[in-house]
Design an enzyme around this catalytic site. Structure first.
Site, PDB file in Angstrom:
ATOM      1  CG  ASP A 129      10.263  24.818  -7.513  1.00  0.00           C
ATOM      2  OD1 ASP A 129       9.212  24.583  -6.917  1.00  0.00           O
ATOM      3  OD2 ASP A 129      10.357  25.697  -8.388  1.00  0.00           O
ATOM      4  CG  ASP A 187       8.026  26.057 -12.226  1.00  0.00           C
ATOM      5  OD1 ASP A 187       7.428  24.962 -12.233  1.00  0.00           O
ATOM      6  OD2 ASP A 187       7.642  27.028 -11.557  1.00  0.00           O
ATOM      7  CD  GLU A 188       6.765  21.391  -9.542  1.00  0.00           C
ATOM      8  OE1 GLU A 188       7.172  21.214  -8.386  1.00  0.00           O
ATOM      9  OE2 GLU A 188       5.572  21.563  -9.825  1.00  0.00           O
TER      10      GLU A 188
END
Lengths: 453, 82
Positions: A13, A102-103
């Site tokens: 993350d 974003d992860e």
């Protein structure tokens, strides 16, 4: 100690992703509270979080809480490039990556011979991303996807955490119930009503009790609160069908201009349908959501009898939904399209996609398309009201190309856009946006692009 | 903080080596700007060719440059003055 047979799932993350990119690129922003977003916070730096700022908070409130914060609208195409770079590094450490903005999740089972223990792997990955991309990431490792995500969350910011096999239940026990995936605000409230605050307390409920309280979700919650890995995560089988694919945006200025509305809706439709086609999916249901300038919002959904991966069919339905929804004389500030109820495109022509000559005489007549629509006035999030509407599909003139050719056309457009960028072709009513919005290779630069993937 | 959009082509002295590029100095409006640090870099592979993007530091100011592989041309995109 990890046995060679133990699964090792890694969750990466990027910490405060958008704000971290801005702080990386502009050194004068480092150590300062930075907010990225327009209207509300999309991402904020840890310096801003120290003042109580959180993603989703309205900017007006954020400015009151942290007047010295630097507010940036953000540049989403740049963030996407950075994300791709991070996942490039991640691919050296794990296989079968499932990436989001974003992860990302990956499977590092059996990688200890190459990268050492899980903690060493996590630290090495974290340092490689920092050195090569410049961004801070948190890494979680565990035997399952859910536990890996909880591990990375517990390690933030810029940490690495490994939940050893067999220790899942101990890790979960002291956490508040809201930390458990699938437990939202209302579910947590119902559990609090029973004086259940922690996951350890939640385990006292039997499977039957949880089923009674939360129906089918009760089974999943029963397993999750015990740390039982989600076996479907990163299995080698075909990925599960996504529940929804959505594209939405806020207008730079609220608008009631019909051509701008229709242009934006066609653009969002083509983006969403292109994504579905790319995954080999046909959408069965289309939802349109709108938000007025006074923040009242409304949504309506319609299900096609025949799932489709064609822009024109979906857009025609979107326009009908717009007619149904947009009744107030108030400008719109936000619109969104959501596709759902997917089926896999197996390459088999639907009955009505067959060439004209292959149908029995009269076979094309009256091939009406029944559409069951449900409207949802959700200004107050009321339960959708069921309406049944019958919409007749226009008959194709004898000389027109069969619909299957239109599908081929869209696939050809996709191929051109894959090579030359989405902006290489602007189609239909999206041309109304030319000159109104800037473009780059990814398409029109929207004020708030969809962050779903 | 002041952000100024520029969008002008510029002449850049850069080192290309081992598959990566590094701008060393650039000339804009008749003035030479020596790059003191590269803050960050990214590659945009969308569309035809690719673009190499850089955020570089010149004193207190931050400059955003990119190299277009199709145009074989450097561009100055924006300047950030703290």
């Amino acid at each position: 100690m990890l046995r060679s047979t133990d699964r090792l799932i890694v969750h990466v993350d990027v910490d405060a992703f958008f704000a971290s990119v801005e702080q990386l690129l502009v050194p004068s922003l480092r150590d300062r509270p930075v907010i990225v977003g327009s209207g509300c916070i999309a991402s904020c730096s840890y310096e801003a979080r120290a003042s109580g700022l959180r993603a989703g908070m309205p900017l007006s409130q954020a400015r009151r809480l942290c007047p010295r914060a630097v507010v940036l609208e953000g540049n989403y195409p740049i963030y996407r490039c950075f994300a791709e770079h991070v996942w490039e590094v991640f691919r050296r450490y794990a296989t079968g990556l499932e990436t989001f903005l974003d992860e990302a999740y990956g499977d590092a089972t059996g990688m200890e011979a190459v990268h050492g223990s899980p903690l060493e792997l996590g630290r090495s990955l974290q340092q490689a991303v920092r050195a090569e991309v410049g961004l801070p990431v948190s890494v979680g490792l565990a035997s399952g996807r859910m536990m890996a995500k909880l591990a990375s969350g517990s390690a933030k910011p810029y940490g690495v955490a490994w939940i050893r096999p067999g220790q899942e239940a101990d890790f979960l026990a002291p956490l508040p119930v809201k930390k458990l995936p699938g437990v939202g605000g209302r579910t947590a409230e119902r559990l609090h009503d029973l004086n259940i605050q922690t996951i350890a307390q939640m385990r006292r409920l039997t499977r039957q009790t949880l089923r009674c309280m939360f129906a089918r979700r009760g089974d999943a919650l029963y397993d999750r609160c015990r740390g039982i890995p989600d076996e479907s995560a990163l299995s080698r089988q075909a990925p599960p069908l996504p529940k929804t694919i959505s594209r939405e945006t806020t207008f730079h200025q609220p608008t009631s201009r019909n051509e701008e509305l229709r242009g934006m809706l066609e653009y969002l439709t083509e983006r969403a349908v292109r994504t579905a086609r790319g995954k080999g999916l046909r959408a069965g249901t289309v939802e349109l959501s709108i938000r007025y300038d006074d923040w009242k919002q409304d949504a309506s959904a319609a299900s096609l009898e025949a799932p489709t991966d064609r822009d024109d069919e979906v857009f025609a339905l979107v326009l009908r939904l717009l007619d149904r929804l947009h009744k107030r004389r108030v400008a719109l500030r936000h619109v969104g399209i959501t596709l759902s109820n997917f089926t896999r495109d197996r390459g088999e022509p639907a009955l009505f996609d067959l060439p004209v000559g292959s149908l029995p005489a009269g076979g094309r007549a009256g091939c009406g398309l029944r559409i069951a629509e449900r409207g949802a006035r959700n200004a107050e999030r009321k339960k959708p009201t069921d309406l049944s509407v019958s919409v007749e599909r226009q008959e194709f003139p004898e000389r027109s190309a069969p619909p299957r050719d239109r599908s081929n056309l869209y696939r050809a457009l996709d191929a051109i856009r894959d090579r030359w960028g989405h902006s290489a072709i602007v189609q239909g009513e999206s041309v109304n946006l030319l000159g109104e919005l800037k473009q780059n290779d990814y398409g029109f630069i929207l004020r708030t692009p969809s962050l779903t993937k | 903080m002041n952000i100024e959009q520029i969008g002008e082509s510029v002449r850049v002295l850069a080192s290309f080596s081992g598959g990566s590029a590094e701008p060393l100095q650039f000339e804009w409006s008749g003035r030479v700007y020596p790059v003191s640090a590269i803050n960050g870099r990214w590659i945009d592979r969308g569309g035809e060719g690719y673009s190499l993007h850089f955020s570089v530091q010149v004193g207190e100011e931050t400059y955003f440059l990119h190299f277009s592989s199709v145009q074989v041309q450097w561009w100055l995109d924006q300047v950030v003055v703290p």
